[in-house]
Design a protein around this motif. Structure first.
Motif, PDB file in Angstrom:
ATOM      1  N   PRO A   1      16.285  65.696  86.279  1.00 22.63           N
ATOM      2  CA  PRO A   1      16.313  65.045  84.968  1.00 22.63           C
ATOM      3  C   PRO A   1      17.730  64.635  84.565  1.00 22.63           C
ATOM      4  O   PRO A   1      17.903  63.639  83.862  1.00 22.63           O
ATOM      5  CB  PRO A   1      15.771  66.129  84.027  1.00 22.63           C
TER       6      PRO A   1
ATOM      7  N   LYS B   1       6.426  67.401  88.020  1.00 22.10           N
ATOM      8  CA  LYS B   1       6.599  68.221  86.827  1.00 22.10           C
ATOM      9  C   LYS B   1       7.789  67.753  86.023  1.00 22.10           C
ATOM     10  O   LYS B   1       7.715  67.543  84.809  1.00 22.10           O
ATOM     11  CB  LYS B   1       6.821  69.682  87.232  1.00 22.10           C
ATOM     12  N   ARG B   2       8.898  67.595  86.718  1.00 23.96           N
ATOM     13  CA  ARG B   2      10.120  67.248  85.996  1.00 23.96           C
ATOM     14  C   ARG B   2       9.996  65.889  85.326  1.00 23.96           C
ATOM     15  O   ARG B   2      10.398  65.709  84.177  1.00 23.96           O
ATOM     16  CB  ARG B   2      11.298  67.166  86.965  1.00 23.96           C
TER      17      ARG B   2
ATOM     18  N   ILE C   1       1.849  70.569  78.669  1.00 27.75           N
ATOM     19  CA  ILE C   1       1.700  69.988  79.995  1.00 27.75           C
ATOM     20  C   ILE C   1       1.441  71.052  81.054  1.00 27.75           C
ATOM     21  O   ILE C   1       0.621  70.869  81.938  1.00 27.75           O
ATOM     22  CB  ILE C   1       2.964  69.187  80.386  1.00 27.75           C
ATOM     23  N   PHE C   2       2.168  72.146  80.965  1.00 29.56           N
ATOM     24  CA  PHE C   2       2.095  73.116  82.056  1.00 29.56           C
ATOM     25  C   PHE C   2       1.366  74.389  81.695  1.00 29.56           C
ATOM     26  O   PHE C   2       1.252  75.278  82.533  1.00 29.56           O
ATOM     27  CB  PHE C   2       3.506  73.479  82.517  1.00 29.56           C
TER      28      PHE C   2
ATOM     29  N   LEU D   1       6.039  70.767  74.520  1.00 27.34           N
ATOM     30  CA  LEU D   1       5.726  69.910  75.665  1.00 27.34           C
ATOM     31  C   LEU D   1       5.418  70.754  76.886  1.00 27.34           C
ATOM     32  O   LEU D   1       4.445  70.532  77.592  1.00 27.34           O
ATOM     33  CB  LEU D   1       6.924  69.010  75.991  1.00 27.34           C
TER      34      LEU D   1
ATOM     35  N   PHE E   1       9.449  74.842  86.072  1.00 31.23           N
ATOM     36  CA  PHE E   1      10.534  74.073  86.679  1.00 31.23           C
ATOM     37  C   PHE E   1      11.204  74.804  87.819  1.00 31.23           C
ATOM     38  O   PHE E   1      12.045  74.264  88.507  1.00 31.23           O
ATOM     39  CB  PHE E   1      11.556  73.665  85.619  1.00 31.23           C
TER      40      PHE E   1
ATOM     41  N   ARG F   1      10.464  60.054  75.046  1.00 28.73           N
ATOM     42  CA  ARG F   1       9.571  59.528  74.017  1.00 28.73           C
ATOM     43  C   ARG F   1       9.857  60.202  72.696  1.00 28.73           C
ATOM     44  O   ARG F   1       9.970  59.562  71.659  1.00 28.73           O
ATOM     45  CB  ARG F   1       8.104  59.745  74.394  1.00 28.73           C
TER      46      ARG F   1
ATOM     47  N   GLU G   1       8.162  62.530  78.503  1.00 29.65           N
ATOM     48  CA  GLU G   1       7.798  62.979  77.166  1.00 29.65           C
ATOM     49  C   GLU G   1       9.030  63.233  76.318  1.00 29.65           C
ATOM     50  O   GLU G   1       9.055  62.958  75.122  1.00 29.65           O
ATOM     51  CB  GLU G   1       6.945  64.252  77.242  1.00 29.65           C
ATOM     52  N   LEU G   2      10.056  63.737  76.945  1.00 27.38           N
ATOM     53  CA  LEU G   2      11.271  64.043  76.203  1.00 27.38           C
ATOM     54  C   LEU G   2      11.898  62.776  75.639  1.00 27.38           C
ATOM     55  O   LEU G   2      12.292  62.721  74.476  1.00 27.38           O
ATOM     56  CB  LEU G   2      12.275  64.764  77.120  1.00 27.38           C
TER      57      LEU G   2
ATOM     58  N   VAL H   1      16.731  69.555  78.262  1.00 22.50           N
ATOM     59  CA  VAL H   1      16.085  69.755  79.556  1.00 22.50           C
ATOM     60  C   VAL H   1      16.300  71.184  80.031  1.00 22.50           C
ATOM     61  O   VAL H   1      15.393  71.842  80.534  1.00 22.50           O
ATOM     62  CB  VAL H   1      16.647  68.764  80.598  1.00 22.50           C
TER      63      VAL H   1
ATOM     64  N   ILE I   1      18.522  60.936  82.937  1.00 22.19           N
ATOM     65  CA  ILE I   1      19.164  60.811  81.623  1.00 22.19           C
ATOM     66  C   ILE I   1      20.512  60.105  81.771  1.00 22.19           C
ATOM     67  O   ILE I   1      20.880  59.239  80.978  1.00 22.19           O
ATOM     68  CB  ILE I   1      19.325  62.197  80.977  1.00 22.19           C
TER      69      ILE I   1
ATOM     70  N   PHE J   1      -1.063  69.548  89.644  1.00 23.68           N
ATOM     71  CA  PHE J   1      -2.151  69.298  88.715  1.00 23.68           C
ATOM     72  C   PHE J   1      -2.586  67.841  88.727  1.00 23.68           C
ATOM     73  O   PHE J   1      -3.240  67.374  87.832  1.00 23.68           O
ATOM     74  CB  PHE J   1      -1.777  69.750  87.300  1.00 23.68           C
TER      75      PHE J   1
ATOM     76  N   LYS K   1       7.396  64.075  84.545  1.00 16.05           N
ATOM     77  CA  LYS K   1       6.433  64.023  83.456  1.00 16.05           C
ATOM     78  C   LYS K   1       7.089  64.536  82.183  1.00 16.05           C
ATOM     79  O   LYS K   1       6.965  63.956  81.108  1.00 16.05           O
ATOM     80  CB  LYS K   1       5.239  64.900  83.827  1.00 16.05           C
ATOM     81  N   PHE K   2       7.815  65.614  82.347  1.00 17.06           N
ATOM     82  CA  PHE K   2       8.495  66.209  81.204  1.00 17.06           C
ATOM     83  C   PHE K   2       9.563  65.270  80.659  1.00 17.06           C
ATOM     84  O   PHE K   2       9.684  65.068  79.446  1.00 17.06           O
ATOM     85  CB  PHE K   2       9.103  67.544  81.634  1.00 17.06           C
ATOM     86  N   VAL K   3      10.344  64.676  81.557  1.00 17.48           N
ATOM     87  CA  VAL K   3      11.428  63.786  81.123  1.00 17.48           C
ATOM     88  C   VAL K   3      10.865  62.612  80.325  1.00 17.48           C
ATOM     89  O   VAL K   3      11.424  62.197  79.312  1.00 17.48           O
ATOM     90  CB  VAL K   3      12.219  63.276  82.349  1.00 17.48           C
TER      91      VAL K   3
END
Lengths: 906, 146, 263
Positions: B49, B84-85, C235-236, C231, C249, B94, B91-92, C199, B53, C257, B87-89
C-alpha cells in the motif's frame, strides 16, 4: 575467419551479383557475402562458384579493401576425422519445388512459395518487411494460399504424406500479412482438410476465421491462370455446394510441403541408415529417434514431417538416447569452464552504459531511437550510450564486453525487448565482462512500446524515454547480489506409470540415476493397456509387457503402486515428497520430478452414448475387435463419428489422435469383413505426417467419408429395440442421409481430470492451462519444461498425442531432467529477500505471509531471518513489513520508489 | 489552446503473469493508449500500500496493479496478500475522498494479451473521464477554508 | 488494590507493577516495586489516560527477564492483546489488573468496550456501539471528503505525536521517516503521511484515542483510524483487540475470499 570483423566492406566492393538463396531467390547478394544478418559466427564468405577471381583470375577487390587482411584466396578445403560414440542426424528438409505443377504457373512472378512469402514478410528480407508482390512491387489487395502443394500428392510427385505444418503456417502467414497490410487485405486459404491438431492450434484457426477475417475455402484448385493485360492471377474453384466460382488474386502463395533432399539421402546411404516411407528415415513408433543403425539417432523432419514443438522434443529425445548410450563415458572429455572473476564495484559511483536497440525495424519503425539515445546521454549516472541494430546479436555481446572494459562501466541498461526474452543473455555477457549479472536492467520499448503504440510514434518515443529514465534510476541503486551453491539429490521421481512415465524412468535409470516411479493404480501401463496398436499397425501389448518387465527388473527403479502424492516440499535439486503408498506413509528425497500422469477418455453426453451396447469409444472398439466380439463379427455396417466433444466451444481443442485411430479401426473392420459398410463422419480428417497412408488406404478399401460441420452435427437415435439410426447431411449430395449401423463408434475427446491434475499442479507449483493440461514453459522452445525448475512433463498430461510422440516426449523430459542431475550443485540466491535485523522488531508479520515458509523467527535474537535457499524472491514479505525492514534484493523499496518517481516526473 | 488532458497511469505488473501478458499483447500487436508506465515486480504481492499511496502522491491519475489469477500465482499465494491489501487500499482512498475508480486491481495471465490491452484501454479512458487526480498536496490556503 | 499489588510483589509473581501516583493532583504512571509499594494509593476512578502499555513495553525491553504487572483500562487491555499477537510482549511475563472507565469517559471515547475482560475495579459502563464522529463523516458526500480531510491534514506539524503515543506502534524504525516514502523537510507533510499511518493502523489500532488527544493540531485522527478498522472488520471479518486471530495483513490464509481464476 579469426580476422574478419564483419564490417561488410568486401560485400560492398564486390562487383558480382548473385541470386540470394536465403531470400528464396527474391533478391540479390554479392559473391562476397554473409549468409544472413544473424549468422553465427557472423563472418563473411566468398562464394567460390560465382567469384570473378575463381572464374577468370581477375578482380580481388575484397582483398584490396579488407581492413584486417582477412581474405585468403588460397584457402583449401580441410578434412577432419572425429572419433565419436554416437551420431545425431538433424539434416532437416528442403521445401518442395512446385515447378512440376504445370497448371500452377509457378514461373509467373506473382505465384510464389510459402518460403518466398516468409522472406517478403521478413524485415530483413528483400523488401524490408514491406508487403509487396514481386512483379511490380505493388501492395497486393487479395492473396490466395493453395494448400497441399507437394504433399498428399502421388501424381505430380511421390509425396503421399501430409507435411503436417502447412495448414498452420498458411494461417500464420495470412494473419501476419493482414497485420502488415491492414485488416482490409483479402486473404483466402484453399484447402482440403484444415489440419491444426497441435496444442492451442485450433484456437488460432478459429481466431483467424472469426476475428481476423481470414477466408477458408474448402476446395482443391486445379489451375492458376495469369490474367492477360495484368499481373494478376485468376483461380477457378468449385464450392462445397457444387458451384463454379472464379476469383482474381494479386498474389498466390503455394503452401509447399517438406521433403528430404537428395543430399540427405546420399548422407543416409553413406552412414548406412535405412530410409523408409516417404523417403524419411526408417524408425519404429516404439523407438522414434532410433535409426536402423545403433548409435545413430535422428530427429526433426528427417524422422517424419513435423512442426517445431515436436522437433524440439525429438531433439531432446535423441540427446537422451545418446546420453544413455554414452553414460559410462560421462565427463571423461569435459573441461571446467574458466572461473570468472567479478570486479568489486561496491565502492564506485554508478557508471551506467545504455544500449538502445533498433531491433531491425521492430523498434526503430515507430520509436525515434536516436532521440532516445540522445536523451539517455542527459540522464544522471549515464557514462556511455550506444545504438544497435540488434543488441542481442553475438557480435554486439562481444562489443559490449569491450565497451564495459574501456569505459569502466559498472551498470548496464538495454532498451529493447522484454527482459523475459533476453535478460539471461545479457546477464551472461555482464558475467563474462567481470560484472555481477544483477547490475543490469532492461527498458521494454518493444513489446510494451513500439509494438503496441504503432500509430503514435511520438508518444511511443516519449514513453521510451520515460522507461529508460526509470531503468537508469533503478539500476543506479542496484548493488551486486551474491549467489550460493546448493547440493543436488541425484535421483528422480516420475509420477505416472504409463508408457510415458515408464519410458522417462527407464531413460533416467539407464543413465545411472535412481528413479522412484509412482503409480496411482495397482498395475503399471496406464492407457497403453487399452490400446491395440500404433497407427502403423504395430501391436502395443507385447511392447508394453516388455517395457513393464524392464521397469520392474531394473536395479535403479523403485516402483510404488497404489501410491498417491500427499505433499511436496523443496525446490530443484532438493525435493522432499511425501507419499501414501497403500495406506503407508513414505518419504522420498529427489532432485527432479517428471509428471506423466496421462489423461482420460471423455464419456460423451451426446450421440446416445451409454444408451446402447452398440455404441463404442475407440479404445473399447480396439478391445472388441481384438476379442472378435459377437457384435463386431456380425456387424454389416459401422459408423464412426469424429470430433465428439473436441473442437466445441466449451472444449476448443483437437484431441489429435482420433482421426488416425478411427481410420485404423475402420481398416481393421474392413479387413475382418470387406463387405461391411463403413462410414466415417468427420469435420476435417487429420491424418498428419505419414498417417496420410491410412486415409489413402481407407478410401481405396471403400470406406466412405461424409463431412459435417459444427452447425449440423449428425443425429443419433437409439430405438427401443436397440437399433441405431444416424442421420447426417452429406456434403456432396447436400441432403440428409440416414445410416443404420450395427456398431457406432464415437471418437471421443481426451480430457484431463481437473481434480487430480490441479492438486498435483499445486503441490509442484506448476501451472495448468484453461483446458486442464499442464502448461509448459514455452510452447515451441521448451515443450517439456515448466517455469518451475526441476519439474518436467511428458505424455497426455501435456496434450493428447499418439504413442510414438509420448515416447519421444518422455525421453525428452528425461533428457532435460538429467541436465539437473548431471550437475554437482545448483546456484541459489540472487533475487531473494533479506531482513535488516537492526530494523526488525520481531513481529513475525513476514513469517506468516511467506508462501514458501522461507522466513524463520529466531527466538534468541527476537528477530526474523530469511532462508535464502527457500526464498523464491516474490517480495510479499517486503510489502508486509510496515517498517520496511525486509527488502527484496533487486526490487528494493528504494528502487521501487525511484521508479515510481521517475515514471511520474515527466 | 490547452492540450487535452492525458492521464498518467502507473502500473505494477508481476513478472510471471501480467507482465508476460503485456508482452504477449505486444507480440500480438494489440494497440492501447501510451499513457501507461510499467513498473515490473516479481509478484503482485511485492506491491505494498505504501507504493500505491506514494504513486498517487506523486501525481499518478490512475494506478493499476495486475497479477496472476487467484490460485495461479507463480509464488502460490502472493496474490492473496495483494488482494487483501489492495481491496483495503481502495476502500481507504474512497474514505479519504479519492475516487476509488482511480485504482484498479486486475488478474491477467501470461496468455491474456487481449485482456491486458482491453484493461489498459478501458482504464485509461475511465481515468481520462475522471479528469486529473486531485492533488494530495496539502496547501496552507485550504487550512483557512478557502 | 494496594493489598493486591503488595501481594503480587511479595509473592514474586511480578518484579514491578505499573500503576498511578497522584502528583500535583494529577495521576501519573509510576512503577512500583517492593521498595515503594507503600506509596500506592487506593483505587478510585479517574479520567487521565496514558499510553501505559507503551511504557510497559519499554520497561519489558530494558528488563527482558522480568515479569511486570499493570493496571489497564479496556483499551489498554486490547493493546496488550495486540502486543501479544504481534510478538512484542510475552503473556507469561505480564500480569493484568483491570479497571473500568467512567460512563462519561466511555461516551466521550464512543468506546465499544470501556472495560477490560479482566475487571477488578470499577463498574463496567454501557458500551457505546455507534460512533457519532464516523456517522457524521459517512454522511458527508464523497466529493466533499477530500477537501475536508486536506483541511485537517494541513495543520499537521509532523511532530509524530500520534505515532509516539500509540500503544500498538512498536516498530524499531518507522517508515514514516523514510524520505523516499514521505519527502522530508516539508510542512505540512504530504497527505500520504496520514494515509500510510492509516494503513499501518489497519489490523492494529485498538481505538484508545490517545493519538487525537495528543495531536497539537487537533486533527480528527480517531475517526480515520476507527474507519480503517471498521473496513478491516467488514472486509476480513477480523477484529483487533481480541486475544485470538492474526491480522489479515500478515496471515496468508488457506483460502482467498475470491473464487479461483477462469478455467
Amino acid at each position: 575467419m579469426d580476422k574478419c570483423i564483419a564490417c561488410g566492406t568486401c560485400a560492398e566492393k564486390c562487383p558480382r551479383k548473385v541470386t540470394d538463396e536465403y531470400n528464396a531467390g527474391l533478391g540479390k547478394r554479392k559473391a562476397a557475402y554473409v549468409k544472413f544478418p544473424q549468422a553465427v559466427p557472423l563472418k563473411y564468405v566468398i562464394d567460390k562458384d560465382h567469384c570473378i577471381y575463381f572464374e577468370k583470375g581477375k578482380c580481388r577487390a575484397c582483398e584490396k579493401f579488407c581492413p584486417t587482411q582477412a581474405v585468403n584466396f588460397d584457402d583449401q578445403d580441410r578434412e577432419f576425422t572425429l572419433e565419436v560414440g554416437s551420431v545425431i542426424l538433424a539434416p532437416g528438409f528442403e521445401p518442395f519445388d512446385p515447378g512440376v505443377y504445370d497448371t500452377y504457373s509457378y514461373s509467373h512472378p506473382n505465384v510464389i512459395t510459402s518460403m518466398e512469402f516468409e522472406r517478403i514478410l521478413s524485415s530483413s528480407g528483400p523488401f524490408e518487411g514491406h508487403l509487396v508482390r514481386p512483379s511490380d512491387h505493388q501492395e497486393p489487395k487479395k492473396i490466395a494460399w493453395l494448400q497441399c502443394v507437394g504433399s498428399r500428392d502421388i501424381h505430380h510427385c511421390d509425396n503421399g504424406y501430409c507435411s503436417g505444418v502447412c495448414c498452420m503456417y498458411a494461417i500464420k502467414e495470412a494473419a501476419i500479412a493482414k497485420e502488415h497490410a491492414g485488416a482490409d487485405l483479402n486473404t483466402a486459404i484453399f484447402f482440403m482438410d484444415m489440419r491444426t491438431p497441435g496444442k492451442d492450434f485450433d484456437k488460432y484457426y478459429e481466431r483467424a476465421k472469426a476475428e481476423k477475417g481470414v477466408r477458408f475455402i474448402r476446395s482443391r484448385v486445379h489451375s492458376i491462370e495469369p490474367l492477360p493485360g495484368t499481373d494478376d492471377l485468376a483461380i477457378q474453384y468449385v464450392t462445397e455446394d457444387g458451384r463454379i466460382t472464379e476469383e482474381v488474386f494479386n498474389l498466390v502463395v503455394l503452401s509447399v510441403g517438406l521433403q528430404i533432399s537428395k543430399d540427405t539421402l546420399e548422407l543416409a546411404e553413406k552412414l548406412g541408415v535405412e530410409i523408409g516411407d516417404g523417403r524419411f528415415a526408417a524408425t519404429s513408433p516404439f523407438q522414434p529417434v532410433q535409426t536402423s543403425r545403433t548409435g545413430i539417432y535422428v530427429c526433426g523432419v528427417f524422422q517424419s514431417p513435423k512442426d517445431i514443438p515436436l522437433s524440439v522434443m525429438e531433439a531432446s529425445a535423441a540427446a537422451a538416447e545418446s546420453a544413455t548410450l554414452l553414460a559410462p563415458a560421462r565427463n571423461s572429455l569435459t573441461r571446467k569452464p574458466p572461473e570468472l572473476s567479478e570486479k568489486d564495484v561496491a565502492a564506485q559511483e554508478p557508471r551506467v552504459g545504455v544500449f538502445v536497440c533498433h531491433c531491425g525495424v521492430n523498434i526503430a519503425g515507430v520509436v525515434d531511437v536516436e532521440a532516445v539515445a540522445d536523451y539517455a546521454e542527459t540522464l544522471p549516472g549515464v557514462a556511455y550510450v550506444e545504438r544497435n541494430l540488434f543488441t542481442c546479436a553475438q557480435d554486439t555481446q562481444d562489443k559490449m564486453k569491450q565497451i564495459i572494459e574501456e569505459h569502466n562501466l559498472n551498470r548496464i541498461v538495454v532498451a529493447a525487448c522484454s527482459p523475459r526474452t533476453h535478460e539471461a543473455l545479457f546477464q551472461e555477457t555482464l558475467k563474462q565482462a567481470g560484472l555481477n549479472k544483477y547490475l543490469f536492467e532492461m527498458a521494454n520499448i518493444r513489446n510494451q512500446g513500439s509494438w503496441v503504440h504503432m500509430n503514435e510514434p511520438e508518444a511511443a518515443t516519449e514513453k521510451a524515454k520515460d522507461l529508460v529514465r526509470m531503468a537508469v534510476a533503478k539500476v543506479a541503486l542496484q548493488q551486486p547480489l551474491g549467489e550460493m551453491q546448493l547440493g543436488v539429490t541425484k535421483s528422480a521421481l516420475v509420477v505416472g506409470g504409463g508408457i510415458a512415465g515408464m519410458t522417462a524412468a527407464l531413460t533416467l535409470a539407464d543413465q545411472g540415476y535412481p528413479v522412484t516411479l509412482v503409480e496411482r493404480k495397482d498395475v503399471l501401463g496406464g492407457h497403453g493397456r487399452k490400446l491395440y496398436s500404433t497407427w502403423d499397425g504395430q501391436p502395443v501389448a507385447p511392447f508394453l509387457d516388455e517395457l513393464i518387465k524392464r521397469v520392474e527388473a531394473h536395479p535403479e527403479i523403485t516402483v510404488l503402486t497404489k501410491a498417491r502424492i500427499t505433499d511436496v516440499q523443496g525446490f530443484v535439486g532438493n525435493f522432499h515428497t511425501v507419499l501414501d503408498v497403500d495406506g503407508q506413509r513414505r518419504e522420498v528425497d529427489h532432485g527432479v520430478a517428471v509428471i506423466a500422469v496421462g489423461a482420460h477418455s471423455l464419456k460423451p453426453d451426446e450421440y446416445g452414448y451409454g444408451k446402447s451396447d452398440r455404441i463404442f469409444l475407440n479404445l473399447d472398439l480396439d478391445q472388441a475387435i481384438g476379442e472378435r466380439d459377437e457384435r463386431i463379427v456380425t456387424a454389416r455396417s459401422a459408423v464412426f463419428i469424429q470430433c465428439v466433444g473436441s473442437r466445441e466451444p466449451d472444449r476448443p481443442y483437437c484431441s489429435r489422435v482420433c482421426c488416425s485411430h478411427s481410420i485404423e479401426n475402420a481398416l481393421r473392420l474392413k479387413k475382418l469383413n470387406p463387405d461391411m459398410d463403413v462410414y466415417v463422419l468427420y469435420r476435417d480428417i487429420r491424418t498428419f505426417g505419414l498417417r496420410e497412408n491410412l486415409y489413402k488406404e481407407a478410401r481405396a478399401r471403400g470406406v466412405l467419408f461424409i463431412r459435417f460441420d459444427l452447425e449440423n452435427k449428425p443425429v443419433v437415435q437409439v430405438a427401443s429395440d436397440g437399433t441405431l439410426k444416424v442421420t447426417v447431411k452429406d456434403h456432396v449430395l447436400q441432403r440428409p442421409v440416414v445410416l443404420t449401423p450395427d456398431i457406432l463408434t464415437l471418437a471421443g475427446a481426451i480430457v484431463m481430470r481437473e481434480s487430480e491434475a490441479d492438486e498435483l499442479a499445486k503441490m509442484f507449483k506448476v501451472p495448468v492451462n484453461a483446458e486442464g493440461f499442464f502448461l509448459e514453459a514455452h510452447a515451441k522452445l521448451r515443450p517439456v519444461d515448466f517455469a518451475t525448475d526441476g519439474v518436467f512433463v511428458a505424455g497426455l498430461a501435456h496434450y493428447p498425442k499418439p504413442t510414438e510422440e509420448c515416447i519421444a516426449q518422455a525421453k525428452a523430459a528425461a533428457s532435460r531432467a538429467a541436465t539437473v542431475l548431471a550437475k554437482d550443485s545448483i546456484t541459489a540466491g540472487g533475487v531473494v529477500a533479506v531482513v535488516n535485523k537492526d530494523l526488525c522488531c520481531g513481529c513475525q508479520g513476514c513469517v506468516q505471509c511467506c508462501p514458501f515458509g522461507a522466513i524463520d523467527y529466531l527466538e534468541r535474537e527476537g528477530k526474523c531471518e530469511v532462508n535464502q535457499a527457500l526464498c523464491k524472491g516474490c517480495g510479499t514479505c517486503a510489502a508486509t513489513c510496515p517498517s520496511e525492514a525486509i527488502t527484496l534484493l533487486g526490487f528494493s523499496h528504494l528502487q521501487l520508489y525511484a521508479q515510481i518517481d521517475e515514471a511520474l516526473s515527466a | 489552446m490547452q492540450n487535452p488532458f492525458e492521464p498518467k497511469i502507473l502500473a505494477f505488473l508481476c513478472n510471471w503473469c501480467s507482465y508476460a501478458g503485456a508482452d504477449l499483447a505486444g507480440v500480438s500487436r494489440l494497440q492501447y493508449p501510451p499513457n501507461i508506465r510499467v513498473v515490473r515486480v516479481m509478484c503482485s504481492g511485492t506491491v505494498s500500500p505504501h507504493h500505491v499511496i506514494h504513486a498517487f502522491q506523486r501525481g499518478a491519475d490512475g494506478v493499476l496493479v495486475a497479477g496472476c489469477h487467484i490460485g495461479d500465482c507463480h509464488y502460490l499465494k502472493g496474490n492473496y496478500m495483494t488482494l487483501k491489501r489492495m481491496k483495503f487500499v481502495q476502500e481507504l482512498i474512497r474514505f479519504a475522498g479519492y475516487n476509488p475508480e482511480r485504482f484498479r486491481l486486475e488478474w491477467i495471465s501470461s496468455a491474456e494479451g487481449v485482456k491486458f490491452a482491453e484493461v489498459v484501454r478501458d482504464f485509461t479512458e475511465k481515468v481520462r473521464s475522471l479528469g486529473p487526480a486531485p492533488s494530495f498536496e496539502a496547501s496552507p490556503r485550504l487550512a483557512m477554508g478557502l | 488494590m494496594k493489598t493486591k499489588v503488595r501481594q503480587l510483589l511479595e509473592e514474586g509473581r511480578v518484579d514491578a507493577f505499573l500503576a498511578y501516583k497522584t502528583i500535583h493532583g494529577v495521576p501519573f504512571p509510576t512503577l512500583f516495586t517492593k521498595e515503594n509499594v507503600d506509596e500506592l494509593e487506593e483505587w478510585a476512578p479517574f479520567k487521565a489516560r496514558y499510553p501505559v502499555t507503551k511504557i510497559l513495553l519499554a520497561q519489558a525491553r530494558q528488563n527482558p527477564g522480568k515479569t511486570f504487572g499493570v493496571l489497564v483500562r479496556g483499551c489498554e487491555e486490547r493493546s496488550l492483546y495486540e502486543l501479544f499477537k504481534w510478538n512484542q510482549l510475552s503473556p507469561d511475563k505480564v500480569v493484568v489488573l483491570g479497571q473500568a472507565c467512567t460512563e462519561d469517559l466511555a461516551l466521550y471515547c464512543e468506546c465499544k468496550k470501556p472495560f477490560p475482560d479482566q475487571l477488578d475495579y470499577g463498574e463496567a459502563p454501557a458500551p457505546v456501539p455507534r460512533s457519532r464522529r464516523l456517522e457524521e463523516l459517512e454522511a458527508m458526500p464523497e466529493t466533499d471528503r477530500l477537501q475536508w480531510w486536506l483541511s485537517h491534514f494541513n495543520r499537521c506539524i509532523r511532530c509524530h505525536g500520534c505515532r509516539d503515543v500509540c500503544p500498538v506502534c512498536f516498530c524499531t524504525e518507522c517508515s514514516l521517516e523514510h524520505k523516499e516514502l514521505i519527502p522530508a523537510r516539508k510542512l505540512p507533510p504530504d497527505s500520504s503521511f496520514h494515509l500510510v499511518r492509516a494503513v499501518h493502523m489497519a489490523g492494529r489500532c485498538i481505538d484508545c484515542g490517545l493519538c487525537e488527544e495528543t495531536c497539537p493540531a487537533g486533527i480528527p485522527l480517531r475517526a480515520l483510524y476507527k474507519r480503517v478498522n471498521d473496513l478491516v472488520e467488514n472486509i476480513f471479518d477480523y477484529q483487533t483487540g481480541v486475544p485470538d486471530g492474526k491480522s489479515p495483513f500478515s496471515m496468508l490464509g488457506d483460502e482467498s475470499f475470491l473464487p479461483a481464476g477462469p478455467r
